[in-house]
Design an enzyme around this catalytic site. Structure first.
Site, mmCIF file in Angstrom:
data_model
loop_
_atom_site.group_PDB
_atom_site.id
_atom_site.type_symbol
_atom_site.label_atom_id
_atom_site.label_comp_id
_atom_site.label_asym_id
_atom_site.label_seq_id
_atom_site.Cartn_x
_atom_site.Cartn_y
_atom_site.Cartn_z
ATOM 1 N N ASP A 103 0.793 -1.226 0.000
ATOM 2 C CA ASP A 103 0.000 0.000 0.000
ATOM 3 C C ASP A 103 0.829 1.281 0.000
ATOM 4 O O ASP A 103 0.401 2.321 0.519
ATOM 5 C CB ASP A 103 -0.977 -0.003 1.177
ATOM 6 N N ASP A 163 -7.333 -3.958 -5.008
ATOM 7 C CA ASP A 163 -6.995 -2.633 -4.485
ATOM 8 C C ASP A 163 -5.670 -2.111 -5.043
ATOM 9 O O ASP A 163 -5.480 -0.895 -5.189
ATOM 10 C CB ASP A 163 -6.879 -2.655 -2.959
#
Length: 390
Positions: A103, A163
């Site tokens: 991330d 994601d």
């Protein structure tokens, strides 16, 4: 394509966009006392965020909100706070504090890439390039994807999640800044692998997809955050919408336009009457399930981005749809009284436990940080010709 509920819905007006951005910017300035040296937690509790250190995968969204508010109103308090947080992100990547996951884009694009683009902050540039280095360190040559989290050697962690499409713009930016194609090449390969595997025949999406560690061949899809393995987790579908738009922005591969239309039309076709999805698209009108307003704003951003690259008729359809979605979010889900919440958008769902998955249960029917950020980004896109951070 489409949803019959769309026909009768109104688009948000420019004046309504401006009013929403004014309140959001005031709310962010109001929060700076508590959230400059610390960051907002990923989700609110009873409508209010608690302060946390710069850990987890969501802190970049709060800094991104500060930058968006600064772009809108130019208040120097926002500039000072956002640049202060750049220092925190620099220290975090240099000292490798909670960065052993994919991330890096969520963390460093709306914080440090934004800072560099807006102000030329060189510390931000260095931090973002270090974050890109960290991200490509999770690339698995067998399978040609960036592994989401967990041990790079463990079979059970050998997977990507949808994601990650939003983490890849950091790599394209890093290649442009450094002149080194290695970042872009890995991003290209990951997009191809992801979009070849996460989209089902009915145009819904897998949240996560596993590969054979020995051969790199595709194995199976599953969910961690959706209602069940075969359902369409709303936020995952929204990541697919925005992620595919960004994939086209950077690669110009025409097949990504078709993929975008498939995943977007599935999302639109599974929206309830007010155009804000339940937390899983399996649920429709009458289901006693919470909404996920964050998915609506993420999807709207993706539609507004992809509309730039489409013929007029299709572009107008997706722009109008985004405006109708944001009209509903602004009218019925946004915070309009600082006494009830220090966030921007209510009725988001971070993680809801179900009988079919083992996710934790938290941030249900609350504000969440990415929901607030993408709400502001969608409004900013509607207000001006925005130079995106991604």
């Amino acid at each position: 394509m489409g949803n019959e509920c769309l026909v009768e819905k109104e688009c948000i007006t420019r004046e309504e966009v401006k009013e929403a951005l004014e309140f959001a910017s005031e709310q962010i300035i109001r929060n700076l006392g508590e959230f400059t040296d610390q960051f907002q937690n990923a989700f609110s509790e009873n409508g209010f965020y608690k302060p946390i250190d710069n850990v987890g995968w969501t802190t970049g969204f709060w800094t991104g909100e500060i930058w968006l508010a600064y772009e809108f109103c130019g208040d120097k308090r926002l500039l000072k706070a956002a640049n202060s947080q750049v220092g925190s992100f620099y220290n975090r990547i240099v000292n490798k504090v909670d960065v052993d996951h994919h991330d890096m884009g969520f963390l460093y694009t709306p914080s440090c890439v934004a800072a560099y683009k807006l102000t030329g902050n060189l510390e931000a540039r260095e931090a973002a390039i270090l974050a890109a280095d960290q991200l490509i360190g999770r690339y698995q040559p067998k399978g040609k994807f960036i592994q989401a989290w967990g041990s790079m050697e463990d079979v059970k962690d050998y997977r990507l999640i949808i994601d990650c499409l939003l983490n890849l713009p950091l790599l394209y930016w890093a290649s442009k800044e450094t002149g080194n194609d290695k970042y872009q090449e890995i991003a290209d390969k990951h997009i191809h692998t992801a979009l070849s595997n996460v989209i089902r025949e009915d145009d819904s999406t897998w949240h996560t997809f596993f590969f054979n560690k020995e051969t790199g061949m595709p194995n199976h899809g599953a969910t961690c955050q959706g209602y069940r393995d075969g359902s369409a987790w709303a936020r995952g579908q929204a990541w697919g919408i925005y992620g595919t738009a960004l994939a086209y922005r950077y690669t110009k591969r025409k097949e990504y336009i078709d993929i975008f239309k498939r995943v977007t039309n599935y999302f639109i076709g599974h929206l309830p009457e007010d155009l804000v999805p339940y937390w899983d698209l399996e649920f429709l009108r009458g289901d006693a399930e919470p909404r996920d307003s964050s998915s609506a704003s993420i999807a709207a951003c993706g539609m507004l981005e992809m509309a730039k690259y489409m013929e007029k008729e299709e572009a107008d359809y997706y722009k109008q749809t985004a405006k109708k979605i944001m009209k509903s979010v602004t009218d019925h889900y946004s915070v309009n009284d600082y006494k009830i919440s220090n966030g921007l958008v209510l009725h988001s769902t971070y993680s809801k436990h179900s009988p079919y998955n083992t996710c934790g249960h938290y941030g249900v029917d609350e504000c969440n940080s990415w929901g607030d950020y993408f709400y502001m980004e969608a409004l900013t896109r509607l207000y001006k010709d925005w130079n995106l951070y991604w």
